[in-house]
Write a protein that holds these residues in place. Structure first.
Motif, PDB file in Angstrom:
ATOM      1  N   SER A  97      26.318  33.338 -16.898  1.00  0.00           N
ATOM      2  CA  SER A  97      25.217  34.272 -16.718  1.00  0.00           C
ATOM      3  C   SER A  97      24.113  33.577 -15.934  1.00  0.00           C
ATOM      4  N   GLY A  98      23.148  34.377 -15.467  1.00  0.00           N
ATOM      5  CA  GLY A  98      21.950  33.816 -14.864  1.00  0.00           C
ATOM      6  C   GLY A  98      22.114  33.319 -13.441  1.00  0.00           C
ATOM      7  N   LYS A  99      21.099  32.567 -12.995  1.00  0.00           N
ATOM      8  CA  LYS A  99      21.029  32.042 -11.634  1.00  0.00           C
ATOM      9  C   LYS A  99      20.988  30.516 -11.677  1.00  0.00           C
ATOM     10  N   SER A 100      21.656  29.882 -10.728  1.00  0.00           N
ATOM     11  CA  SER A 100      21.713  28.416 -10.663  1.00  0.00           C
ATOM     12  C   SER A 100      21.702  27.963  -9.213  1.00  0.00           C
ATOM     13  N   TYR A 101      21.124  26.780  -8.980  1.00  0.00           N
ATOM     14  CA  TYR A 101      21.020  26.238  -7.628  1.00  0.00           C
ATOM     15  C   TYR A 101      21.157  24.723  -7.678  1.00  0.00           C
ATOM     16  N   TRP A 102      21.909  24.161  -6.723  1.00  0.00           N
ATOM     17  CA  TRP A 102      22.021  22.697  -6.591  1.00  0.00           C
ATOM     18  C   TRP A 102      22.205  22.349  -5.119  1.00  0.00           C
ATOM     19  N   GLU A 103      21.927  21.101  -4.789  1.00  0.00           N
ATOM     20  CA  GLU A 103      22.039  20.620  -3.418  1.00  0.00           C
ATOM     21  C   GLU A 103      22.958  19.418  -3.351  1.00  0.00           C
ATOM     22  N   VAL A 104      23.673  19.310  -2.222  1.00  0.00           N
ATOM     23  CA  VAL A 104      24.633  18.223  -2.021  1.00  0.00           C
ATOM     24  C   VAL A 104      24.376  17.571  -0.671  1.00  0.00           C
ATOM     25  N   GLU A 105      24.208  16.253  -0.677  1.00  0.00           N
ATOM     26  CA  GLU A 105      24.024  15.505   0.562  1.00  0.00           C
ATOM     27  C   GLU A 105      25.388  15.271   1.214  1.00  0.00           C
ATOM     28  N   VAL A 106      25.482  15.658   2.495  1.00  0.00           N
ATOM     29  CA  VAL A 106      26.756  15.569   3.220  1.00  0.00           C
ATOM     30  C   VAL A 106      26.597  14.765   4.511  1.00  0.00           C
ATOM     31  N   THR A 107      25.566  13.931   4.574  1.00  0.00           N
ATOM     32  CA  THR A 107      25.287  13.137   5.769  1.00  0.00           C
ATOM     33  C   THR A 107      26.471  12.244   6.123  1.00  0.00           C
ATOM     34  N   ASN A 108      26.794  12.159   7.416  1.00  0.00           N
ATOM     35  CA  ASN A 108      27.867  11.319   7.962  1.00  0.00           C
ATOM     36  C   ASN A 108      29.266  11.775   7.568  1.00  0.00           C
ATOM     37  N   LYS A 109      29.383  12.942   6.974  1.00  0.00           N
ATOM     38  CA  LYS A 109      30.704  13.461   6.619  1.00  0.00           C
ATOM     39  C   LYS A 109      31.309  14.209   7.803  1.00  0.00           C
ATOM     40  N   THR A 110      32.631  14.045   7.991  1.00  0.00           N
ATOM     41  CA  THR A 110      33.361  14.812   9.003  1.00  0.00           C
ATOM     42  C   THR A 110      34.135  15.962   8.370  1.00  0.00           C
ATOM     43  N   LYS A 153      22.414  18.353   4.383  1.00  0.00           N
ATOM     44  CA  LYS A 153      22.281  18.674   2.963  1.00  0.00           C
ATOM     45  C   LYS A 153      22.511  20.175   2.795  1.00  0.00           C
ATOM     46  N   VAL A 154      23.388  20.512   1.865  1.00  0.00           N
ATOM     47  CA  VAL A 154      23.753  21.917   1.652  1.00  0.00           C
ATOM     48  C   VAL A 154      23.315  22.361   0.267  1.00  0.00           C
ATOM     49  N   GLY A 155      22.645  23.501   0.197  1.00  0.00           N
ATOM     50  CA  GLY A 155      22.262  24.092  -1.070  1.00  0.00           C
ATOM     51  C   GLY A 155      23.235  25.194  -1.451  1.00  0.00           C
ATOM     52  N   VAL A 156      23.562  25.267  -2.744  1.00  0.00           N
ATOM     53  CA  VAL A 156      24.458  26.306  -3.255  1.00  0.00           C
ATOM     54  C   VAL A 156      23.715  27.091  -4.336  1.00  0.00           C
ATOM     55  N   PHE A 157      23.673  28.410  -4.175  1.00  0.00           N
ATOM     56  CA  PHE A 157      22.997  29.277  -5.132  1.00  0.00           C
ATOM     57  C   PHE A 157      23.990  30.275  -5.705  1.00  0.00           C
ATOM     58  N   VAL A 158      23.974  30.438  -7.033  1.00  0.00           N
ATOM     59  CA  VAL A 158      24.852  31.383  -7.712  1.00  0.00           C
ATOM     60  C   VAL A 158      24.016  32.340  -8.546  1.00  0.00           C
ATOM     61  N   ASP A 159      24.245  33.619  -8.376  1.00  0.00           N
ATOM     62  CA  ASP A 159      23.677  34.644  -9.247  1.00  0.00           C
ATOM     63  C   ASP A 159      24.866  35.338  -9.914  1.00  0.00           C
ATOM     64  N   TYR A 160      25.110  35.007 -11.166  1.00  0.00           N
ATOM     65  CA  TYR A 160      26.323  35.453 -11.848  1.00  0.00           C
ATOM     66  C   TYR A 160      26.345  36.975 -11.979  1.00  0.00           C
ATOM     67  N   GLU A 161      25.251  37.567 -12.434  1.00  0.00           N
ATOM     68  CA  GLU A 161      25.224  39.012 -12.639  1.00  0.00           C
ATOM     69  C   GLU A 161      25.341  39.795 -11.332  1.00  0.00           C
ATOM     70  N   GLU A 162      24.742  39.271 -10.261  1.00  0.00           N
ATOM     71  CA  GLU A 162      24.800  39.943  -8.971  1.00  0.00           C
ATOM     72  C   GLU A 162      26.110  39.695  -8.231  1.00  0.00           C
TER      73      GLU A 162
END
Length: 233
Positions: free
Chosen positions: A104-117, A171-180
Motif C-alpha cells: 500500500s501507499g507511496k514509496s521512492y528511492w534513488e540508485v546511483e548508476v554512474t559509470n555503468k554500461t 542517478k535514477v529515482g523510482v517512485f511507486v504508488d501502490y493504490e494508483e
C-alpha cells in the motif's frame, strides 16, 4: 562471457536488441515505439518526501553478485561462490530484490548508476518467477527499465519501448504508488521524467528489483548504489 555475433541486431532493421541474461544471453526484439509522453503533471518531478530506506535481500541474489556489508551496493563479482540454491534466489539472471515490500501507499528511492554500461531497475511481484530464462514484463510480474550497450535505454513493456534519453543517467529515482498502480522512473540529475508504467495490477506484495549486469572487458565494474535516505525538510 562474450556476446556472440548472432546475438546482435542492427537498429536499421527497426529492432531493439539487448541482453537480459546473466549466464547466457537472452535476446529480446521489439519494434521502435514512441516514448511515453502522457502529460500528467504529477509525473514531472520525483516525490522525494516519500523516501524509503531500501536495502538489498541477499537471499534473493544470484550467486555471481557481490553485496556490500550495509546492503546498499551490488555488483557483478565474476565468480560463482557456492551458495544454497533456494526458491528465493535468482539462478540465471544476475538479479536481486530489495528487503522492503509494498502492499500500500507511496514509496521512492534513488540508485546511483554512474559509470555503468548496463543495469535493470524497477519492481517485481514477490511471487514472480526467478528461475531460468526470464521474460521481464508486467504480465510476468516485473515493471523494469533497462540500460544496455552503454547509451541505450528501454522500458520492458510488451513489446519493449525504446527510451531516447538525451544524456546518460547518473542517478535514477523510482517512485511507486501502490493504490494508483503507478511505477515511475526519473533522471535525478537532470530532474526529468524517464518513463511510467500506469494502470499496473498490484494484487500481491511488490519489491524493489535490481540487476547490475555483467562486467565486460574492464567495463561496468562499478556497483549499483542505493542512495542514503535524505532527511525530510
Amino acid at each position: 562471457m562474450t556476446r556472440s555475433s548472432t546475438q546482435k541486431k542492427s537498429l536499421s532493421n527497426s529492432n531493439l536488441s539487448f541482453s537480459l541474461q546473466w549466464l547466457t544471453t537472452n535476446r529480446i526484439f521489439c519494434k521502435w515505439a514512441p516514448t511515453w509522453t502522457k502529460p500528467i503533471e504529477r509525473l514531472i518531478s520525483p516525490p522525494k518526501h516519500r523516501y524509503m530506506d531500501v536495502k538489498l535481500d541477499p537471499t534473493t541474489a544470484h550467486q555471481c553478485l557481490v553485496l556490500s556489508a550495509n546492503g546498499k551496493e551490488v555488483r557483478d563479482g565474476g565468480q560463482k561462490p557456492k551458495v544454497p540454491d533456494t526458491p528465493e534466489r535468482f539462478d540465471a539472471f544476475g538479479s536481486i530484490l530489495g528487503l522492503n515490500s509494498f502492499t500500500s501507499g507511496k514509496s521512492y528511492w534513488e540508485v546511483e548508476v554512474t559509470n555503468k554500461t548496463g543495469w535493470d531497475l524497477g519492481v517485481a511481484r514477490g511471487n514472480a518467477n526467478r528461475k531460468g530464462k526470464l521474460t521481464l514484463n508486467p504480465d510476468n510480474g516485473y515493471w523494469v527499465t533497462v540500460h544496455y550497450e552503454d547509451r541505450k535505454y528501454a522500458a520492458l513493456t510488451t513489446p519493449p519501448v525504446s527510451l531516447p534519453l538525451k544524456e546518460k543517467a547518473e542517478k535514477v529515482g523510482v517512485f511507486v504508488d501502490y493504490e494508483e498502480g503507478l511505477v515511475s522512473f526519473y533522471d535525478v540529475t537532470t530532474q526529468s521524467h524517464i518513463y511510467s508504467f500506469t494502470e499496473c495490477s498490484f494484487s500481491e506484495p511488490i519489491f524493489p528489483y535490481f540487476s547490475p549486469h555483467l562486467k565486460q572487458n574492464g567495463k561496468n565494474i562499478d556497483p549499483l548504489i542505493i542512495s542514503a535516505v535524505q532527511k525530510q525538510q
